[in-house]
Motif scaffolding. Structure first.
Motif, short mmCIF file in Angstrom:
data_model
loop_
_atom_site.label_atom_id
_atom_site.label_comp_id
_atom_site.label_asym_id
_atom_site.label_seq_id
_atom_site.Cartn_x
_atom_site.Cartn_y
_atom_site.Cartn_z
N ALA A 254 23.58 25.71 7.34
CA ALA A 254 24.14 24.51 7.98
C ALA A 254 23.36 24.17 9.25
CB ALA A 254 25.62 24.73 8.31
N ARG A 255 22.98 25.18 9.99
CA ARG A 255 22.22 24.93 11.22
C ARG A 255 20.82 24.40 10.91
NH1 ARG A 255 21.37 28.86 16.37
NH2 ARG A 255 20.33 27.30 17.63
N LEU A 256 20.18 24.95 9.89
CA LEU A 256 18.86 24.46 9.49
C LEU A 256 18.94 23.01 9.03
CD1 LEU A 256 17.43 27.56 7.60
CD2 LEU A 256 16.72 26.68 9.84
N ALA A 257 19.98 22.67 8.28
CA ALA A 257 20.15 21.28 7.82
C ALA A 257 20.36 20.36 9.01
CB ALA A 257 21.33 21.19 6.86
N ASP A 258 21.11 20.81 10.00
CA ASP A 258 21.33 20.00 11.21
C ASP A 258 20.02 19.83 11.97
OD1 ASP A 258 23.05 18.59 13.03
OD2 ASP A 258 22.83 20.30 14.39
N ASN A 259 19.23 20.90 12.08
CA ASN A 259 17.93 20.81 12.76
C ASN A 259 17.01 19.82 12.04
OD1 ASN A 259 18.73 22.68 14.63
ND2 ASN A 259 17.63 24.39 13.70
N GLU A 260 17.04 19.84 10.71
CA GLU A 260 16.24 18.90 9.93
C GLU A 260 16.64 17.46 10.24
OE1 GLU A 260 15.27 17.80 5.26
OE2 GLU A 260 16.67 19.40 5.72
N ARG A 261 17.94 17.22 10.28
CA ARG A 261 18.44 15.87 10.58
C ARG A 261 17.99 15.43 11.97
NH1 ARG A 261 22.23 14.23 13.58
NH2 ARG A 261 23.14 16.27 13.89
N VAL A 262 18.07 16.32 12.95
CA VAL A 262 17.67 15.98 14.32
C VAL A 262 16.17 15.67 14.38
CG1 VAL A 262 17.38 16.95 16.64
CG2 VAL A 262 19.54 17.24 15.42
N LEU A 263 15.35 16.46 13.69
CA LEU A 263 13.91 16.22 13.69
C LEU A 263 13.56 14.87 13.07
CD1 LEU A 263 12.49 19.73 12.79
CD2 LEU A 263 12.04 18.43 14.88
N LEU B 57 4.71 14.64 18.30
CA LEU B 57 5.60 14.60 17.14
C LEU B 57 5.04 13.67 16.07
CD1 LEU B 57 8.26 15.55 15.88
CD2 LEU B 57 9.36 13.59 16.95
N LEU B 58 4.59 12.49 16.47
CA LEU B 58 4.03 11.56 15.49
C LEU B 58 2.76 12.13 14.84
CD1 LEU B 58 4.42 8.09 17.25
CD2 LEU B 58 5.80 9.05 15.41
N ASP B 59 1.91 12.74 15.64
CA ASP B 59 0.66 13.28 15.11
C ASP B 59 0.88 14.47 14.18
OD1 ASP B 59 -0.74 11.42 16.57
OD2 ASP B 59 -1.28 12.81 18.19
N ASN B 60 1.92 15.25 14.42
CA ASN B 60 2.09 16.51 13.70
C ASN B 60 3.30 16.56 12.79
OD1 ASN B 60 -0.12 18.29 14.87
ND2 ASN B 60 0.84 17.39 16.69
N PHE B 61 4.01 15.45 12.65
CA PHE B 61 5.24 15.49 11.86
C PHE B 61 4.97 15.87 10.41
CE2 PHE B 61 8.96 13.86 9.63
CZ PHE B 61 9.94 14.49 10.36
N HIS B 62 3.82 15.49 9.90
CA HIS B 62 3.51 15.84 8.51
C HIS B 62 3.50 17.36 8.32
CE1 HIS B 62 -0.43 16.06 10.45
NE2 HIS B 62 -0.79 16.86 9.47
N LEU B 63 3.10 18.10 9.34
CA LEU B 63 3.11 19.57 9.25
C LEU B 63 4.54 20.10 9.24
CD1 LEU B 63 0.27 20.33 11.82
CD2 LEU B 63 0.11 20.35 9.31
N ILE B 64 5.38 19.50 10.06
CA ILE B 64 6.80 19.89 10.09
C ILE B 64 7.44 19.58 8.75
CG2 ILE B 64 9.03 19.44 11.19
CD1 ILE B 64 7.39 18.75 13.76
N GLU C 179 6.12 19.29 5.82
CA GLU C 179 5.68 20.22 4.76
C GLU C 179 6.52 21.48 4.76
OE1 GLU C 179 1.55 21.17 5.17
OE2 GLU C 179 0.92 19.09 4.94
N GLN C 180 6.87 21.96 5.94
CA GLN C 180 7.65 23.19 6.03
C GLN C 180 9.11 22.96 5.64
OE1 GLN C 180 6.24 26.20 6.57
NE2 GLN C 180 4.37 25.01 6.47
N ILE C 181 9.60 21.75 5.87
CA ILE C 181 10.99 21.44 5.56
C ILE C 181 11.17 21.27 4.05
CG2 ILE C 181 12.78 19.68 5.79
CD1 ILE C 181 11.81 19.20 8.64
N ARG C 182 10.24 20.61 3.44
CA ARG C 182 10.37 20.29 2.00
C ARG C 182 9.92 21.41 1.17
NH1 ARG C 182 14.14 16.85 2.43
NH2 ARG C 182 13.67 15.22 3.84
#
Length: 113
Positions: free
Chosen positions: A68-77, A101-108, A110-113
């Protein structure tokens, strides 16, 4: 009385760890910690013991809130990304952190999906 004793000991240990090898300079924002020597092995061992003593193991376990916390963190990001992207689209200035954040969001992402 045991709780009071533990609280005082905890406070003294925290103060001692803050003082460390370079005095109160860390608390005062001085650059000295960058120039000071690292903890010796014995200092590091004492610091590790003090850190471990501050934590208590919950033998009874608890509810599993990690997913649940990871899902919340994903939503916040994702929300933060959209807010910053909308600011850029609106030609509004953004902070260096927003640029990162804009430059590196694709890296984040990738880790989420």
């Amino acid at each position: 009385m045991l709780f009071f004793h533990r609280t005082i000991r905890h406070g003294v240990e925290r103060l001692t760890s803050r003082i460390g090898v370079d005095g109160l300079y860390r608390e005062l924002g001085d650059d000295l910690p960058l120039r000071s020597e690292l903890f010796s092995v014995s200092q590091l061992e004492r610091h590790a013991v003090a850190l471990a003593d501050w934590h208590q193991v919950d033998r009874g376990g608890g509810s599993d809130r990690l997913l649940a916390r990871l899902a919340d963190n994903e939503r916040v990001l994702f929300n933060a990304y959209h807010v910053v992207a909308e600011a850029v689209d609106g030609k509004r200035p953004i902070s260096p952190a927003g640029e990162w954040l804009l430059d590196n969001f694709h890296l984040i992402e990738e880790q989420i999906r």
